[in-house]
Design a protein around this motif. Structure first.
Motif, mmCIF file in Angstrom:
data_model
loop_
_atom_site.group_PDB
_atom_site.id
_atom_site.type_symbol
_atom_site.label_atom_id
_atom_site.label_comp_id
_atom_site.label_asym_id
_atom_site.label_seq_id
_atom_site.Cartn_x
_atom_site.Cartn_y
_atom_site.Cartn_z
ATOM 1 N N LEU A 11 -0.780 -19.697 -2.723
ATOM 2 C CA LEU A 11 -2.079 -19.371 -3.324
ATOM 3 C C LEU A 11 -2.730 -18.171 -2.649
ATOM 4 O O LEU A 11 -3.375 -17.353 -3.315
ATOM 5 C CB LEU A 11 -3.008 -20.583 -3.273
ATOM 6 N N ILE A 12 -2.542 -18.052 -1.344
ATOM 7 C CA ILE A 12 -3.060 -16.868 -0.637
ATOM 8 C C ILE A 12 -2.381 -15.608 -1.175
ATOM 9 O O ILE A 12 -3.036 -14.597 -1.428
ATOM 10 C CB ILE A 12 -2.861 -17.013 0.888
ATOM 11 N N GLY A 13 -1.066 -15.668 -1.364
ATOM 12 C CA GLY A 13 -0.338 -14.535 -1.933
ATOM 13 C C GLY A 13 -0.810 -14.198 -3.333
ATOM 14 O O GLY A 13 -0.941 -13.025 -3.698
ATOM 15 N N TRP A 14 -1.082 -15.220 -4.135
ATOM 16 C CA TRP A 14 -1.569 -15.009 -5.491
ATOM 17 C C TRP A 14 -2.939 -14.335 -5.468
ATOM 18 O O TRP A 14 -3.190 -13.404 -6.233
ATOM 19 C CB TRP A 14 -1.601 -16.344 -6.228
ATOM 20 N N CYS A 15 -3.823 -14.787 -4.586
ATOM 21 C CA CYS A 15 -5.147 -14.173 -4.463
ATOM 22 C C CYS A 15 -5.036 -12.718 -4.006
ATOM 23 O O CYS A 15 -5.765 -11.848 -4.492
ATOM 24 C CB CYS A 15 -6.031 -14.968 -3.499
ATOM 25 N N ALA A 16 -4.122 -12.457 -3.082
ATOM 26 C CA ALA A 16 -3.912 -11.072 -2.631
ATOM 27 C C ALA A 16 -3.472 -10.196 -3.805
ATOM 28 O O ALA A 16 -3.881 -9.035 -3.906
ATOM 29 C CB ALA A 16 -2.877 -11.029 -1.511
ATOM 30 N N LEU A 17 -2.666 -10.745 -4.691
ATOM 31 C CA LEU A 17 -2.244 -9.993 -5.872
ATOM 32 C C LEU A 17 -3.423 -9.760 -6.821
ATOM 33 O O LEU A 17 -3.602 -8.653 -7.339
ATOM 34 C CB LEU A 17 -1.111 -10.729 -6.594
ATOM 35 N N PHE B 51 -8.328 -4.260 -3.310
ATOM 36 C CA PHE B 51 -9.249 -4.411 -2.188
ATOM 37 C C PHE B 51 -8.502 -4.160 -0.873
ATOM 38 O O PHE B 51 -7.324 -4.479 -0.752
ATOM 39 C CB PHE B 51 -9.881 -5.809 -2.189
ATOM 40 N N PRO B 52 -9.180 -3.620 0.122
ATOM 41 C CA PRO B 52 -8.515 -3.267 1.378
ATOM 42 C C PRO B 52 -7.925 -4.455 2.139
ATOM 43 O O PRO B 52 -6.997 -4.284 2.909
ATOM 44 C CB PRO B 52 -9.601 -2.591 2.211
ATOM 45 N N PHE B 53 -8.426 -5.659 1.917
ATOM 46 C CA PHE B 53 -7.929 -6.818 2.670
ATOM 47 C C PHE B 53 -6.610 -7.362 2.129
ATOM 48 O O PHE B 53 -5.946 -8.148 2.799
ATOM 49 C CB PHE B 53 -8.980 -7.931 2.704
ATOM 50 N N PRO C 26 -3.282 -6.455 4.393
ATOM 51 C CA PRO C 26 -3.285 -7.152 5.691
ATOM 52 C C PRO C 26 -3.139 -8.675 5.551
ATOM 53 O O PRO C 26 -2.474 -9.314 6.372
ATOM 54 C CB PRO C 26 -4.636 -6.780 6.309
ATOM 55 N N VAL C 27 -3.730 -9.242 4.509
ATOM 56 C CA VAL C 27 -3.596 -10.685 4.285
ATOM 57 C C VAL C 27 -2.145 -11.038 3.991
ATOM 58 O O VAL C 27 -1.611 -12.028 4.508
ATOM 59 C CB VAL C 27 -4.541 -11.157 3.147
ATOM 60 N N LEU C 28 -1.491 -10.234 3.174
ATOM 61 C CA LEU C 28 -0.075 -10.482 2.881
ATOM 62 C C LEU C 28 0.777 -10.340 4.144
ATOM 63 O O LEU C 28 1.640 -11.182 4.402
ATOM 64 C CB LEU C 28 0.424 -9.538 1.784
ATOM 65 N N ALA C 29 0.532 -9.293 4.923
ATOM 66 C CA ALA C 29 1.300 -9.102 6.161
ATOM 67 C C ALA C 29 1.110 -10.282 7.104
ATOM 68 O O ALA C 29 2.087 -10.806 7.668
ATOM 69 C CB ALA C 29 0.881 -7.799 6.846
ATOM 70 N N ALA C 30 -0.130 -10.726 7.250
ATOM 71 C CA ALA C 30 -0.405 -11.885 8.110
ATOM 72 C C ALA C 30 0.267 -13.141 7.565
ATOM 73 O O ALA C 30 0.745 -13.980 8.343
ATOM 74 C CB ALA C 30 -1.913 -12.091 8.234
ATOM 75 N N MET D 246 2.433 1.065 4.200
ATOM 76 C CA MET D 246 1.730 1.166 2.920
ATOM 77 C C MET D 246 0.228 1.309 3.137
ATOM 78 O O MET D 246 -0.430 2.103 2.465
ATOM 79 C CB MET D 246 2.031 -0.055 2.050
ATOM 80 N N ILE D 247 -0.315 0.564 4.093
ATOM 81 C CA ILE D 247 -1.733 0.704 4.405
ATOM 82 C C ILE D 247 -2.033 2.132 4.852
ATOM 83 O O ILE D 247 -3.009 2.743 4.412
ATOM 84 C CB ILE D 247 -2.151 -0.327 5.494
ATOM 85 N N GLY D 248 -1.158 2.695 5.687
ATOM 86 C CA GLY D 248 -1.323 4.077 6.119
ATOM 87 C C GLY D 248 -1.244 5.054 4.965
ATOM 88 O O GLY D 248 -2.027 6.016 4.901
ATOM 89 N N VAL D 249 -0.336 4.836 4.036
ATOM 90 C CA VAL D 249 -0.189 5.721 2.878
ATOM 91 C C VAL D 249 -1.435 5.656 1.989
ATOM 92 O O VAL D 249 -1.931 6.678 1.510
ATOM 93 C CB VAL D 249 1.083 5.361 2.050
ATOM 94 N N LEU D 250 -1.952 4.468 1.785
ATOM 95 C CA LEU D 250 -3.097 4.289 0.893
ATOM 96 C C LEU D 250 -4.378 4.862 1.488
ATOM 97 O O LEU D 250 -5.270 5.290 0.738
ATOM 98 C CB LEU D 250 -3.295 2.813 0.550
ATOM 99 N N TRP D 251 -4.498 4.871 2.796
ATOM 100 C CA TRP D 251 -5.726 5.331 3.432
ATOM 101 C C TRP D 251 -5.555 6.678 4.130
ATOM 102 O O TRP D 251 -6.260 6.988 5.063
ATOM 103 C CB TRP D 251 -6.281 4.262 4.374
#
Length: 154
Positions: A88-94, A99-101, A104-108, A148-153
């Motif tokens: 469910l956390i993965g689904w919410c991240a999708l 959003f910027p979080f 990082p939520v997926l990586a964690a 990916m975070i580095g590429v996006l920001w």
């Protein structure tokens, strides 16, 4: 006995190969984002996040299957509950992939699955070599999330 050991080694190599091959779509998403390329209207960020969420759900499905097949497992209930929570956390991240979080939520979540798996040991001991590879692949996937975070920001 010898043929059994050879079969296990072949199976482990197949699993290992598929695990490492599974990193390729993450790299494709990074390249798409870096090049600002879209495929059928899908940008690299969505590609990456959707694939990450699917793979995370797949890993949780492994826990679910382990809980179903190992009725005697001491952490059976934890495997079943955690598999659902992480999925469910993965689904919410999708859902919130813009959003910027989200990344990082997926990586964690990947790190959580790897650490929990090491602790809960949902599978049989003869997969120990596979889980060593899985740990390496998990850290590679987390690294992809950081890239990916580095590429996006940038």
């Amino acid at each position: 006995m010898r043929s059994n050991q050879a079969h296990d080694a072949i199976s482990t190599r197949l699993f290992d190969g598929l695990a490492y091959l599974g990193v390729l779509p993450f790299v494709i998403g990074i390249v798409m984002a870096y090049a600002d390329f879209r495929f059928a209207g899908i940008d690299g960020r969505l590609w990456f996040t959707a694939y990450s969420s699917v793979i995370l759900s797949f890993l949780c499905g492994v826990w679910w299957g382990g809980a179903l097949n190992r009725l005697d497992h001491s952490h059976r209930l934890a495997l079943m509950l955690l598999s659902n929570v992480v999925c469910l956390i993965g689904w919410c991240a999708l859902l919130f992939y813009r959003f910027p979080f989200s990344l990082p939520v997926l990586a964690a979540s990947y790190l959580f699955v790897e650490r929990a798996e090491a602790r809960l040991k949902p599978n049989l001991p003869y997969f120990a070599g596979y889980f060593e590879s899985r740990s390496r692949v998990t850290y590679l996937v987390v690294f992809c999330h950081l890239v990916m975070i580095g590429v996006l920001w940038r």
